[in-house]
Design an enzyme around this catalytic site. Structure first.
Site, short mmCIF file in Angstrom:
data_model
loop_
_atom_site.label_atom_id
_atom_site.label_comp_id
_atom_site.label_asym_id
_atom_site.label_seq_id
_atom_site.Cartn_x
_atom_site.Cartn_y
_atom_site.Cartn_z
N PRO A 134 4.49 10.15 14.13
CA PRO A 134 3.07 10.27 13.75
C PRO A 134 2.64 11.68 13.37
O PRO A 134 1.82 11.84 12.47
CB PRO A 134 2.34 9.77 15.01
CG PRO A 134 3.30 8.79 15.62
CD PRO A 134 4.66 9.37 15.36
N GLY A 137 5.83 14.31 9.66
CA GLY A 137 6.19 13.72 8.38
C GLY A 137 6.88 14.77 7.54
O GLY A 137 8.09 14.98 7.63
N ILE A 163 9.91 3.60 9.45
CA ILE A 163 11.36 3.74 9.34
C ILE A 163 11.94 2.60 8.50
O ILE A 163 11.76 1.42 8.82
CB ILE A 163 12.01 3.76 10.74
CG1 ILE A 163 11.42 4.91 11.57
CG2 ILE A 163 13.52 3.90 10.62
CD1 ILE A 163 11.49 6.28 10.93
N ARG A 274 1.75 -9.10 -28.53
CA ARG A 274 0.30 -9.26 -28.40
C ARG A 274 -0.42 -8.90 -29.71
O ARG A 274 -0.22 -7.81 -30.26
CB ARG A 274 -0.21 -8.35 -27.27
CG ARG A 274 -1.71 -8.28 -27.11
CD ARG A 274 -2.30 -9.57 -26.64
NE ARG A 274 -3.69 -9.39 -26.22
CZ ARG A 274 -4.55 -10.36 -26.06
NH1 ARG A 274 -4.16 -11.63 -26.27
NH2 ARG A 274 -5.78 -10.12 -25.67
N ILE A 343 -1.50 -0.71 -21.54
CA ILE A 343 -1.02 -1.39 -22.75
C ILE A 343 -1.13 -2.90 -22.60
O ILE A 343 -1.48 -3.61 -23.54
CB ILE A 343 0.43 -0.95 -23.06
CG1 ILE A 343 0.45 0.50 -23.55
CG2 ILE A 343 1.08 -1.87 -24.10
CD1 ILE A 343 1.83 1.11 -23.62
N GLY A 345 -3.34 -4.40 -20.86
CA GLY A 345 -4.73 -4.80 -20.75
C GLY A 345 -4.99 -5.59 -19.48
O GLY A 345 -4.38 -5.35 -18.43
N GLU A 369 11.05 11.11 0.81
CA GLU A 369 12.04 12.19 0.60
C GLU A 369 11.35 13.52 0.32
O GLU A 369 11.84 14.35 -0.44
CB GLU A 369 13.01 11.84 -0.54
CG GLU A 369 13.89 10.64 -0.28
CD GLU A 369 14.81 10.82 0.91
OE1 GLU A 369 14.91 11.95 1.44
OE2 GLU A 369 15.41 9.83 1.33
N THR A 371 7.10 14.85 0.06
CA THR A 371 6.03 14.64 -0.91
C THR A 371 6.19 15.58 -2.10
O THR A 371 6.86 16.62 -2.01
CB THR A 371 4.65 14.90 -0.28
OG1 THR A 371 4.55 16.30 0.04
CG2 THR A 371 4.44 14.06 0.97
#
Length: 385
Positions: A134, A137, A163, A274, A343, A345, A369, A371
């Site tokens: 906790p 990190g 984990i 589209r 793209i 939409g 891995e 930040t």
């Protein structure tokens, strides 16, 4: 493929091209059609992992005499990219086994390798990699889990959160303090079997993305461990964990590239199909420019990954290059998978559409891995020292 099969051959050699193609065949035949189902059910695809073990997709850099493939980090990056093009949760399992396998191969005794490494690479035993707490990190030095010497070995107490594989693991690699006064120099790594009394498994976390990878908490309530549970040297745990992070960051960078590759493929296919205002949306400059920017970032990310991997393979101090690759590729994936949703939409915002899942899957690449803020700090310190 936006970049035709063969670019591996030009950059790295035919063996990498063959590895890419064989992994791609597995992804297209077994994985892509199941990705949405696995995401919705948050299901652990043990059958896929057993198949990957038989195909030699685990332990890419682990020596063959220890049950691995015996290839290099560039080969590992190829496998990670191709797997994550299919589904990043499955690539994550490959990355986890590579990290744990590297620790066991480098620091484990022969008995530990026989008991844990070989069965893990055959996917007969599932592992967890337990560092995060906790209050620990990005700051690994802040862990509070402890292991005290006893007459018969060690006693482990504490807990870990978020984990990977915690809900399903047969054993965990656990970082603990063995000398509180020594700080980072007083940390050690232990191999802890899940059936030991005092080993607790918390509820599975329900994640935004990469939902088929199982994540949860572990608790250690006065677990008695034998002396042979210690991995490597006492007091070297922090350095040992850090030693595999460079490879881990190349793995996450490669995973990010795979996500972006999938997003650009889906975007090109949809833009051609589209129609609006009487023509395909691929004819509109706004769409063309988004796809062009995606292609530029994809190629830049891929080359940064290959450069970092090549430096690791050459035995260089590649930490800053691994941080650059991880940071750039993860940011590119998040930014451009957002473009892929744009793209598409409104349909891109609907569950069951590939780019919606990719959008959720991409975000964690900026977090785990290390930040991307930590990566920028590593890069800046390297430049300013």
């Amino acid at each position: 493929m936006i970049f035709e099969p063969g670019w591996y051959d030009r950059i790295n050699g035919a063996e990498y091209q063959q590895l890419a193609r064989s992994t791609r065949q597995f992804v297209d035949a077994e994985l892509r059609d199941r990705a949405q189902y696995l995401d919705e059910r948050e299901e652990f695809p043990e059958d896929l992992y057993q198949m990957m073990a038989r195909l030699g997709l685990f332990g890419i850099t682990i020596p063959t005499d220890m049950g691995g493939v015996g290839a290099d980090v560039r080969a590992y990056s190829v496998v990670m990219e191709e797997l994550s093009r299919g589904y990043a949760s499955v690539a994550d399992q490959c990355g986890l086994l590579e990290m744990v396998g590297s620790l066991l191969a480098t620091h484990g005794t022969r008995a530990q390798q026989e008991a844990y490494l070989r069965p893990m690479l055959r996917f007969e035993r599932k592992c967890a990699y337990a560092i995060t707490e906790p209050e620990a990190g990005s700051d690994v030095g802040a862990i509070t889990t402890t292991a005290h010497r006893t007459a018969k070995g060690w006693r482990l107490e504490g807990g870990k959160i978020w984990i990977h594989n915690a809900p399903v693991a047969d054993f965990a690699i656990v970082l603990a303090l063995t000398d509180k006064e020594a700080g980072k120099r007083g940390m050690s790594i232990f191999i802890v079997d899940a059936d030991r009394p005092g080993y607790g498994i918390g509820p599975k976390e329900f994640k935004m993305g990469q939902r088929a990878s199982q994540v949860g908490a572990l608790t250690f309530d006065a677990i008695d461990l034998p002396p042979e549970a210690l991995l490597g040297e006492e007091g070297r745990g922090f350095q040992m964990m850090m030693s595999v992070l460079d490879k881990g960051r190349v793995g996450i960078a490669s995973l990010s590239v795979g996500i972006l590759q999938a997003a650009i493929e889906a975007s090109i296919e949809y833009a051609k199909m589209r129609h609006q205002f009487g023509k395909p949306i691929s004819d509109f400059q706004a769409i063309q420019w988004m796809i062009a920017d995606m292609a530029q970032s994809l190629q830049a990310s891929r080359l940064l990954v290959l450069d970092a991997a090549a430096r690791l393979d050459a035995g260089e101090d590649a930490t800053v290059y691994c941080s650059i690759a991880k940071c750039y590729a993860a940011d590119a994936a998040v930014r451009h998978v957002s473009d892929a949703v744009q793209i598409h939409g409104g349909i891109g915002f609907i569950r069951g559409i590939e780019v919606e899942r990719l959008y959720r899957d991409a975000k964690i690449t900026q977090i785990y891995e290390g930040t991307n803020q930590i990566q920028r700090q590593i890069i800046a310190r390297h430049l300013l020292k």
